[in-house]
Design a protein around this motif. Structure first.
Motif, PDB file in Angstrom:
ATOM      1  N   SER A  34     -35.378 -74.916   2.851  1.00 30.85           N
ATOM      2  CA  SER A  34     -35.327 -74.996   1.400  1.00 30.85           C
ATOM      3  C   SER A  34     -36.318 -76.044   0.927  1.00 30.85           C
ATOM      4  O   SER A  34     -36.396 -77.145   1.477  1.00 30.85           O
ATOM      5  N   GLY A  35     -37.080 -75.718  -0.096  1.00 32.45           N
ATOM      6  CA  GLY A  35     -38.029 -76.675  -0.651  1.00 32.45           C
ATOM      7  C   GLY A  35     -37.333 -77.882  -1.242  1.00 32.45           C
ATOM      8  O   GLY A  35     -37.832 -78.998  -1.187  1.00 32.45           O
ATOM      9  N   THR A  36     -36.151 -77.665  -1.799  1.00 34.68           N
ATOM     10  CA  THR A  36     -35.390 -78.772  -2.387  1.00 34.68           C
ATOM     11  C   THR A  36     -34.958 -79.755  -1.313  1.00 34.68           C
ATOM     12  O   THR A  36     -35.061 -80.966  -1.485  1.00 34.68           O
ATOM     13  N   ARG A  37     -34.488 -79.228  -0.197  1.00 31.90           N
ATOM     14  CA  ARG A  37     -34.045 -80.102   0.882  1.00 31.90           C
ATOM     15  C   ARG A  37     -35.222 -80.913   1.432  1.00 31.90           C
ATOM     16  O   ARG A  37     -35.088 -82.105   1.710  1.00 31.90           O
ATOM     17  N   GLY A  38     -36.374 -80.284   1.590  1.00 32.37           N
ATOM     18  CA  GLY A  38     -37.547 -80.997   2.094  1.00 32.37           C
ATOM     19  C   GLY A  38     -38.013 -82.078   1.135  1.00 32.37           C
ATOM     20  O   GLY A  38     -38.378 -83.179   1.553  1.00 32.37           O
ATOM     21  N   LEU A  39     -37.998 -81.749  -0.161  1.00 32.08           N
ATOM     22  CA  LEU A  39     -38.404 -82.740  -1.161  1.00 32.08           C
ATOM     23  C   LEU A  39     -37.417 -83.898  -1.210  1.00 32.08           C
ATOM     24  O   LEU A  39     -37.823 -85.062  -1.336  1.00 32.08           O
ATOM     25  N   ALA A  94     -34.026 -81.284  -6.785  1.00 33.72           N
ATOM     26  CA  ALA A  94     -33.633 -80.004  -7.392  1.00 33.72           C
ATOM     27  C   ALA A  94     -34.205 -79.881  -8.803  1.00 33.72           C
ATOM     28  O   ALA A  94     -34.688 -78.808  -9.195  1.00 33.72           O
ATOM     29  N   ARG A  95     -34.175 -80.989  -9.568  1.00 33.78           N
ATOM     30  CA  ARG A  95     -34.738 -80.948 -10.916  1.00 33.78           C
ATOM     31  C   ARG A  95     -36.247 -80.742 -10.896  1.00 33.78           C
ATOM     32  O   ARG A  95     -36.788 -79.991 -11.700  1.00 33.78           O
ATOM     33  N   VAL A  96     -36.939 -81.415  -9.972  1.00 32.76           N
ATOM     34  CA  VAL A  96     -38.391 -81.250  -9.863  1.00 32.76           C
ATOM     35  C   VAL A  96     -38.719 -79.814  -9.479  1.00 32.76           C
ATOM     36  O   VAL A  96     -39.625 -79.197 -10.049  1.00 32.76           O
ATOM     37  N   LYS A  97     -37.979 -79.259  -8.538  1.00 29.81           N
ATOM     38  CA  LYS A  97     -38.232 -77.889  -8.108  1.00 29.81           C
ATOM     39  C   LYS A  97     -37.984 -76.905  -9.237  1.00 29.81           C
ATOM     40  O   LYS A  97     -38.764 -75.984  -9.462  1.00 29.81           O
ATOM     41  N   ALA A  98     -36.894 -77.091  -9.994  1.00 31.04           N
ATOM     42  CA  ALA A  98     -36.601 -76.205 -11.126  1.00 31.04           C
ATOM     43  C   ALA A  98     -37.679 -76.318 -12.199  1.00 31.04           C
ATOM     44  O   ALA A  98     -38.093 -75.309 -12.783  1.00 31.04           O
ATOM     45  N   GLY A  99     -38.146 -77.533 -12.453  1.00 30.62           N
ATOM     46  CA  GLY A  99     -39.213 -77.718 -13.434  1.00 30.62           C
ATOM     47  C   GLY A  99     -40.510 -77.050 -13.011  1.00 30.62           C
ATOM     48  O   GLY A  99     -41.184 -76.407 -13.823  1.00 30.62           O
TER      49      GLY A  99
END
Length: 173
Positions: A34-39, A94-99
């Motif tokens: 998941s990109g969120t988990r990596g970030l 998660a917020r950065v990924k959603a944005g």
């Protein structure tokens, strides 16, 4: 005389079965990432590194006799920072990924609107479809009675469907 032969050979090659299971495992590994988990991991590492630098600066001022104790304290601080900021880093990621997802979606919609407008300029059928969509939208707005509202009225361009957005950007026939 009739004889039956029962052959107990496998119908599948064992190497092919192993290769298919290996490819399936690799595919599942790619889906699990998941990109969120990596970030979140990256942000946590950055916070932990910053705290470790501060702890190292404090440790540098201590004499050599207490070096091992200070290294243990340094790692305790690092792990405590990871534990404290894990939830926050996950939420920020998660917020950065959603944005970023929203931003890329809006760029894709803008490019699609531009392509639609270019097609409409060269094909009268597409232009007629756009004009009909705008007319239906205007008719639908006129059919619904406006409720009295004390809010400031939005400009009419905000109620235009996204399909005809390029048409109302000032590109008139």
């Amino acid at each position: 005389m009739t004889s039956f032969v029962n052959i107990k050979y496998s119908t599948q090659h064992p190497g092919v079965v192993r290769a298919e299971s290996a490819f399936g495992a690799v595919r599942q590994l790619g889906q699990a990432f998941s990109g969120t988990r990596g970030l979140a991991t990256l942000l946590l590492s950055a916070v932990a590194a910053a705290i470790m630098v501060v702890a190292y600066q404090v440790m540098d001022s201590v004499t050599e006799g207490h070096l091992l104790v200070m290294w243990i304290a340094l790692w305790a601080v690092a792990f405590a920072a990871l534990a404290i900021f894990a939830g926050t880093a996950r939420n920020v990621a998660a917020r950065v990924k959603a944005g970023l997802d929203g931003w890329s979606r809006s760029l894709a919609e803008a490019r699609a609107d531009q392509r639609l407008w270019q097609a409409a300029k060269s094909d009268p059928r597409v232009m007629a479809d756009l004009q009909m969509a705008l007319q239906r939208s205007a008719d639908a707005e006129a059919a619904v009675p406006a409720a009295p509202s004390f809010k400031a009225e939005l400009p009419p361009s905000s109620s235009i469907p996204s399909l005809a957005r390029a048409y109302h950007r000032g590109y008139y026939i």
